[in-house]
Design an enzyme around this catalytic site. Structure first.
Site, PDB file in Angstrom:
ATOM      1  N   GLU A 264       2.988  -0.745   4.679  1.00 34.04           N
ATOM      2  CA  GLU A 264       2.809  -1.544   5.887  1.00 34.04           C
ATOM      3  C   GLU A 264       1.575  -2.436   5.858  1.00 34.04           C
ATOM      4  O   GLU A 264       1.438  -3.324   6.699  1.00 34.04           O
ATOM      5  CB  GLU A 264       2.757  -0.629   7.130  1.00 34.04           C
TER       6      GLU A 264
ATOM      7  N   ASN B   5       0.828  -1.200   0.000  1.00 36.81           N
ATOM      8  CA  ASN B   5       0.000   0.000   0.000  1.00 36.81           C
ATOM      9  C   ASN B   5       0.868   1.258   0.000  1.00 36.81           C
ATOM     10  O   ASN B   5       2.095   1.193  -0.086  1.00 36.81           O
ATOM     11  CB  ASN B   5      -0.948  -0.009   1.208  1.00 36.81           C
ATOM     12  N   LEU B   6       0.234   2.391   0.140  1.00 43.08           N
ATOM     13  CA  LEU B   6       0.909   3.679   0.012  1.00 43.08           C
ATOM     14  C   LEU B   6       2.008   3.884   1.044  1.00 43.08           C
ATOM     15  O   LEU B   6       3.001   4.558   0.777  1.00 43.08           O
ATOM     16  CB  LEU B   6      -0.133   4.802   0.119  1.00 43.08           C
ATOM     17  N   CYS B   7       1.844   3.306   2.231  1.00 39.99           N
ATOM     18  CA  CYS B   7       2.826   3.502   3.302  1.00 39.99           C
ATOM     19  C   CYS B   7       3.654   2.253   3.575  1.00 39.99           C
ATOM     20  O   CYS B   7       4.389   2.202   4.566  1.00 39.99           O
ATOM     21  CB  CYS B   7       2.127   3.956   4.585  1.00 39.99           C
TER      22      CYS B   7
ATOM     23  N   THR C 190       3.572   9.596  11.309  1.00 41.33           N
ATOM     24  CA  THR C 190       4.313  10.856  11.376  1.00 41.33           C
ATOM     25  C   THR C 190       3.490  11.967  12.006  1.00 41.33           C
ATOM     26  O   THR C 190       3.993  12.732  12.839  1.00 41.33           O
ATOM     27  CB  THR C 190       4.759  11.274   9.961  1.00 41.33           C
TER      28      THR C 190
ATOM     29  N   SER D  52       0.136  11.482  13.490  1.00 43.06           N
ATOM     30  CA  SER D  52      -0.620  11.043  14.665  1.00 43.06           C
ATOM     31  C   SER D  52       0.257  10.944  15.906  1.00 43.06           C
ATOM     32  O   SER D  52      -0.218  11.128  17.029  1.00 43.06           O
ATOM     33  CB  SER D  52      -1.309   9.706  14.389  1.00 43.06           C
TER      34      SER D  52
ATOM     35  N   PRO E 196       3.532   4.625   9.493  1.00 37.58           N
ATOM     36  CA  PRO E 196       4.542   5.665   9.770  1.00 37.58           C
ATOM     37  C   PRO E 196       4.201   6.556  10.958  1.00 37.58           C
ATOM     38  O   PRO E 196       5.098   7.004  11.669  1.00 37.58           O
ATOM     39  CB  PRO E 196       4.573   6.482   8.475  1.00 37.58           C
TER      40      PRO E 196
END
Length: 490
Positions: free
Chosen positions: A187, A183-185, A356, A358, A354
Site C-alpha cells: 500500500e 512495500n511489504l503490505c 488486521t 489495529s 491492511p
C-alpha cells in the site's frame, strides 16, 4: 565456472530469508522482508517456486514475502496469449547498456522490443562481434507463465503482484526517478535510490465505523498533521530512511471499517457511487490539509518539477479529470491552483493498509475489505480470539461475507476507491473453491482456474496498483451457515 558469478538470485534471497529469521526482536516478533523480481527476469520460474513444497529445499525461502513486478506489456501478452522473453539483466547491461529494471511504460516497451530483436538464435545468429546478441534468455508463453503465478498464489498465497506501469503513471515525482516495486503490505511506496533514499512508511488510518460525514474535514486534517509531525520527531534507524523522509515527506492516511460504514447505512459493496463519494471527500480533505501545511511549513523539497507543481492532483491526474469525474469539481480546480501557488507538504498523502491487528483495537473491521465472515475465531500465536463486526446485531444482513462474495465485486470497489488514493491499497483476494458458492444455479460447479485468471486480469484492467495476498477457502474446508442459524444470530 565463471569467476565471481553466482547461481542467480535465489541464493541471495535465502540470505535475506535467514536474516529475517535472525532479526526477531528477541524472539517476540519475526523480521519481515519482501523481495521483488521483475517479470522479465531469467530467474522468474524458479522464483515462483521459492515457497512451494516441491523441489530442492535448499533453494526455498519460506520466511520472505515474494512479489512479482509486472508491466502492462507483460499483461497485454498474457491477455493476447503471446510469447514473453526472460532476460539476464547482467548480460543486457554489459552488451547493450540497458537497465531494464529502471524503465516503465513506453520506454520499457521500446527497449524490451529492441532486445527481442537481438537474440542469438538460428534466425538471428551472432556473426559479428561488434553486433552483440543475447545468449542468456528464455522464451515462454506469457499466459503459461501467468498460470504458474496463479498456481503459486493458490498454493502459497504469494507472490504479490505489483503493476509497475500503473504505479509509476501515478507517481508525482517522475522528475526524480521511478518506483521499482511495493512495500511489504502493498500500500505504500515512492521513489528509492540505493544507498541514498529508502522509502519510509508513515501511516495512520481513519476509523470509518465511528466517523460521521461532518467530521471528515477535521479528522483528515488532523491525520495529515499528525503524520507530518511524526516525521519531524522520529529518528529513522538508518540514514537512507532519514534522507527519504526529509526529501519526500511521504505519508499515508488510510481507512479501516468501510464494511461497518456501509452496513451502518444499509449499503453494500455494490453501492459504488456512495463509496466513490466517501473517498472523494477523504482524498480531497487530506490533499487540502497537506496544501495548508505547505502554507505554514513549506513544501516538500522535491516539489519543484513534480506533477503537483504542474497542477496535477491525486494519482498525477490532470485537473480536467477531476472536473469530469468529481462530484464537486469546483473545489478540485481551486485546490490545483492553490497547490501551484503554495505547494504541498507531502509527496504522497493517502495509502490504505491492511489494519488486521489495529482494527481489533479500534473495534471495527479491517481496512476497506468486506468482513471475512460475520463471526469467526482468529487463531494467533498466543490464543484464539472471537471476531465479530461492531454493528452485527442491528445490521447483520448488511455485512457481506468475503468468503462467499465474488471477488469481481471487491475489485470494482477497490478500483473505485483507488481513484482517490494517491499511493496504494492492500487488496487481498479470497477465492472459495467449494462447489456452488459463486454459482447458485449450478450447485455442482466450483471455481475454475479460468475464473481466477479473469478476476486477476480485471484487477489490472480496472487500475488496481497491486494485489496483496491470495487466500483460498479449500474444498471440504468450508461449510455454509444454514439460514436457520443465520436467523438466530440476528
Amino acid at each position: 565456472g565463471k569467476s565471481c558469478a553466482s547461481g542467480g538470485v535465489i541464493p541471495w534471497v535465502k540470505l535475506l530469508n535467514d536474516t529475517a529469521i535472525a532479526v526477531n526482536q528477541g524472539g517476540r516478533r519475526a523480521g519481515a522482508v519482501t523481495v521483488s523480481l521483475d517479470s522479465w527476469h531469467l530467474d522468474v520460474p524458479e522464483f515462483l517456486e521459492i515457497q512451494t513444497e516441491n523441489g530442492d529445499q535448499r533453494r526455498k525461502a519460506y520466511d520472505i514475502f515474494p512479489q512479482l513486478v509486472v508491466t502492462d506489456e507483460f499483461m497485454r501478452r498474457v491477455r493476447d496469449n503471446r510469447d514473453w522473453t526472460l532476460f539476464d539483466p547482467y548480460e543486457v547491461r554489459i552488451k547493450f547498456g540497458i537497465e531494464l529494471a529502471e524503465l516503465w511504460g513506453s520506454q520499457f516497451e521500446e527497449q524490451y522490443g529492441y532486445l527481442e530483436t537481438n537474440l542469438d538464435n538460428d534466425a538471428n545468429p551472432q556473426l559479428d562481434i561488434n553486433n552483440p546478441k543475447l545468449t542468456l534468455y528464455k522464451q515462454v508463453s506469457a499466459r503459461e507463465l501467468f498460470k504458474n503465478i496463479m498456481r503459486s498464489q493458490v498454493e502459497t498465497g504469494m507472490p504479490y503482484l505489483a503493476f509497475k506501469d500503473t504505479i509509476n503513471k501515478a507517481n508525482p515525482n517522475q522528475h526524480e526517478g521511478y518506483i521499482p516495486g511495493v512495500n511489504l503490505c502493498c500500500e505504500s511506496w515512492s521513489n528509492v535510490t540505493p544507498g541514498k533514499f529508502a522509502h519510509t512508511c508513515n501511516l495512520d488510518s481513519l476509523n470509518l465505523a465511528n466517523i460521521e460525514s461532518e467530521e471528515l474535514p477535521y479528522i483528515c486534517q488532523l491525520a495529515v498533521r499528525l503524520l507530518d509531525n511524526a516525521i519531524e520527531i522520529t529518528t529513522p534507524p538508518f540514514v537512507e530512511s532519514a534522507n527519504h523522509n526529509d526529501r519526500y515527506r511521504t505519508i499515508g492516511v488510510g481507512a479501516m471499517g468501510l464494511a461497518d460504514w456501509l452496513a451502518k447505512r444499509r449499503f453494500s459493496y455494490t453501492n459504488l457511487s456512495e463509496i466513490n463519494a466517501l473517498f472523494e471527500d477523504i482524498g480531497y480533505y487530506c490533499t487540502h490539509a497537506s496544501m495548508e501545511l505547505a502554507k505554514e511549513r513549506g513544501s516538500y523539497p522535491a516539489f519543484a518539477g513534480s506533477e503537483w507543481s504542474k497542477g496535477y492532483l491525486i494519482g498525477a491526474k490532470p485537473v480536467e479529470w477531476f472536473c469530469e469525474n468529481a462530484t464537486k469539481s469546483e473545489r478540485w480546480l481551486q485546490l490545483s491552483q492553490d497547490i501551484q501557488l503554495y505547494g504541498i507538504r507531502n509527496s504522497h498523502i493517502t495509502a490504505i493498509a491492511p489494519n488486521t491487528s489495529s482494527s481489533l483495537v479500534q473495534g471495527c473491521t479491517a481496512s476497506v475489505l468486506p468482513v471475512y465472515s460475520r463471526f469467526f475465531y482468529d487463531k494467533w500465536a498466543k490464543g484464539t480470539v472471537p471476531i465479530a463486526p461492531p454493528f452485527i446485531s442491528d445490521r447483520f444482513w448488511y455485512y457481506t461475507e468475503n468468503k462467499t462474495l465474488s471477488q469481481d465485486i471487491v475489485i470494482k470497489a477497490i478500483s473505485t476507491i483507488q481513484r482517490w488514493i494517491d499511493t496504494g491499497i492492500s487488496m487481498e483476494l479470497i477465492f472459495n473453491l467449494n462447489a456452488g458458492v459463486y454459482f447458485p444455479n449450478e450447485p455442482e460447479r466450483s471455481l475454475k482456474a479460468k475464473d481466477i485468471f479473469e478476476t486477476l486480469m480485471l484487477a489490472w484492467e480496472s487500475g488496481c496498483k497491486a494485489i496483496y495476498y491470495i487466500r483460498t477457502v479449500q474444498k471440504d474446508g468450508y461449510k455454509d451457515t444454514t439460514s436457520e442459524c443465520a436467523s438466530c444470530a440476528n
